[in-house]
Design an enzyme around this catalytic site. Structure first.
Site, PDB file in Angstrom:
ATOM      1  N   CYS A 122      22.636  -4.001 -73.713  1.00  0.00           N
ATOM      2  CA  CYS A 122      21.944  -4.287 -72.448  1.00  0.00           C
ATOM      3  C   CYS A 122      20.432  -4.170 -72.586  1.00  0.00           C
ATOM      4  CB  CYS A 122      22.429  -3.354 -71.355  1.00  0.00           C
ATOM      5  SG  CYS A 122      24.201  -3.416 -71.113  1.00  0.00           S
ATOM      6  N   HIS A 258      17.218  -2.106 -65.911  1.00  0.00           N
ATOM      7  CA  HIS A 258      18.495  -2.766 -66.181  1.00  0.00           C
ATOM      8  C   HIS A 258      19.433  -2.489 -65.020  1.00  0.00           C
ATOM      9  CE1 HIS A 258      22.290  -3.863 -67.762  1.00  0.00           C
ATOM     10  NE2 HIS A 258      22.663  -2.653 -68.121  1.00  0.00           N
ATOM     11  N   ASN A 289      26.613  -6.232 -63.381  1.00  0.00           N
ATOM     12  CA  ASN A 289      25.854  -5.807 -64.567  1.00  0.00           C
ATOM     13  C   ASN A 289      25.995  -6.900 -65.627  1.00  0.00           C
ATOM     14  OD1 ASN A 289      25.246  -4.713 -67.118  1.00  0.00           O
ATOM     15  ND2 ASN A 289      25.852  -2.653 -66.534  1.00  0.00           N
TER      16      ASN A 289
END
Ligand code: UT7
Length: 335
Positions: A122, A258, A289
């Site tokens: 990520c 994030h 996500n």
């Protein structure tokens, strides 16, 4: 709020334009719960997610990267032939060879640029942005197309209640080019390989091929370990990013972490003691996500809705598998 980001002398870099691809299909929590023992209420309370987007299986990382990349070129006013490096940050490009970036570069009509993928979970987009910025500052590249793209609908098990509700699909891209002013600050980045099993692939390809009766690989996560690490360590990392850029929290227009979990975002915003005027990106409710795509998608949401504008000073901070993280202070690009 016209803060200037400190850096070394010489040629500087900036994000010229931003483009994203949000897959058409909206997937509700109720649809996810047809396969896992969970509820809309649990998912919203624990993660902040209401809906996410899933692609069609064939609309893979390469497809989404091309769509986002084309829009980033348009927004930047840079022609495809002017791109001399393409970087795709992804952990869900399902071919080990060739790299996604070469196919994306070709499809966009570029002129044989350097093209490579970055795998940093990520954190991938902020890693790629750091590399692109340094390539431009060193004079190695004039224009770098940086893309974060993920297809987690195909890489998480529909029946896994620990991952299926959280991860999603999408792509976001920026063109990085030269600038007189510093518009991308120095990166702060790192990793903790002692926690490599916090986000992992269930089996590697060798075991899958050689051993009988093994299920295909899936991405799994020990959510609590990642949550604890992010909550404790990422606040410190965010402060370091501000320090190396010489930016104080009251000079920040926007904080773009994030989009891992809205509870992590809240903890980080609180630990930074942000002032009320700083907008905190919260794209996770409708996007989920999206791993390496989440930072550019969250920037796009801020700009599209007018919560922030091009040129605003923003703190980017991405973290995930590795475990690894990266962040930088930037001036937001145009859409
Ligand atoms: O993007 C890369 C980086 N990733 C992250 O930063 C993600 C970090 N982790 C998280 O966001 C959170 O850990 C999750 C959202 C993944 C999970 O939330 P949590 O609050 O940490 O849940 P938990 O795993 O501690 O589970 C709490 C309870 C457990 O039940 P008991 O033991 O308290 O009875 C679980 O069995 O919730 C249960 N549970 C569920 N219940 C309904 C676990 N998954 C689910 C589910 N639906 N999907």
């Amino acid at each position: 709020m016209g803060a200037s980001i400190s850096t070394t002398q010489g040629r500087q870099s900036k994000m010229l334009g931003l483009g994203v691809h949000r897959p058409e299909r909206v997937v509700t929590n109720d649809e996810i719960c047809e396969f896992i023992d969970s509820s809309d209420e649990w998912i919203q309370t624990r993660s902040g997610i209401k809906n996410r987007r899933f692609t069609k299986p064939e609309q893979n990382v390469v497809y989404m990267s091309i769509e986002a990349g084309r829009k980033a070129l348009e927004a930047s006013g840079v022609a495809a032939e002017q791109i001399d490096t393409v970087i795709v940050a992804t952990s869900t490009h399902l071919e080990q060879t060739p790299q996604a970036a070469a196919k994306v570069a070709h499809a966009l009509g570029t002129n044989g640029p350097a093209a490579f993928d970055i795998g940093a979970g990520c954190a991938g987009f902020c890693y790629a942005l750091a590399v692109a910025s340094d390539l431009v500052k060193a004079g190695t590249s004039r224009h770098v197309l940086v893309i974060g793209a993920e297809q987690l609908s195909e890489t998480t098990d529909p029946y896994d209640r620990t991952t299926r509700f959280i991860f999603a699909d999408g792509a976001g891209a920026v063109v990085v080019g030269q600038s007189d002013e510093t518009e991308i600050g120095p990166a702060v980045w790192g990793s903790d390989g002692s926690q490599a099993d916090a986000i992992y692939q269930t089996v590697d390809w060798y075991d899958y091929i050689m051993k009988e009766g093994i299920e295909r690989p899936w991405i799994k996560m020990n959510g609590i370990s990642v949550f604890r690490w992010a909550a404790f360590e990422m606040g410190k990392a965010a402060q370091k990013v501000l320090d190396v850029a010489g930016i104080k929290t009251d000079e920040l227009h926007a904080f773009v972490p994030h989009q891992a979990n809205s509870r992590i975002t809240e903890l980080l915003a609180r630990s930074l003691n942000l002032n009320e005027e700083t907008t905190v990106a919260n794209d996770i409710a409708e996007t989920g996500n999206t791993s390496a795509a989440s930072i550019p998608l969250a920037m796009e949401e801020l700009l599209r809705t007018g919560k922030a504008k091009p040129g605003d000073t923003a703190l980017l901070l991405a973290f995930g598998a590795g475990l690894s993280y990266a962040g930088q202070v930037v001036k937001l690009p145009t859409l």
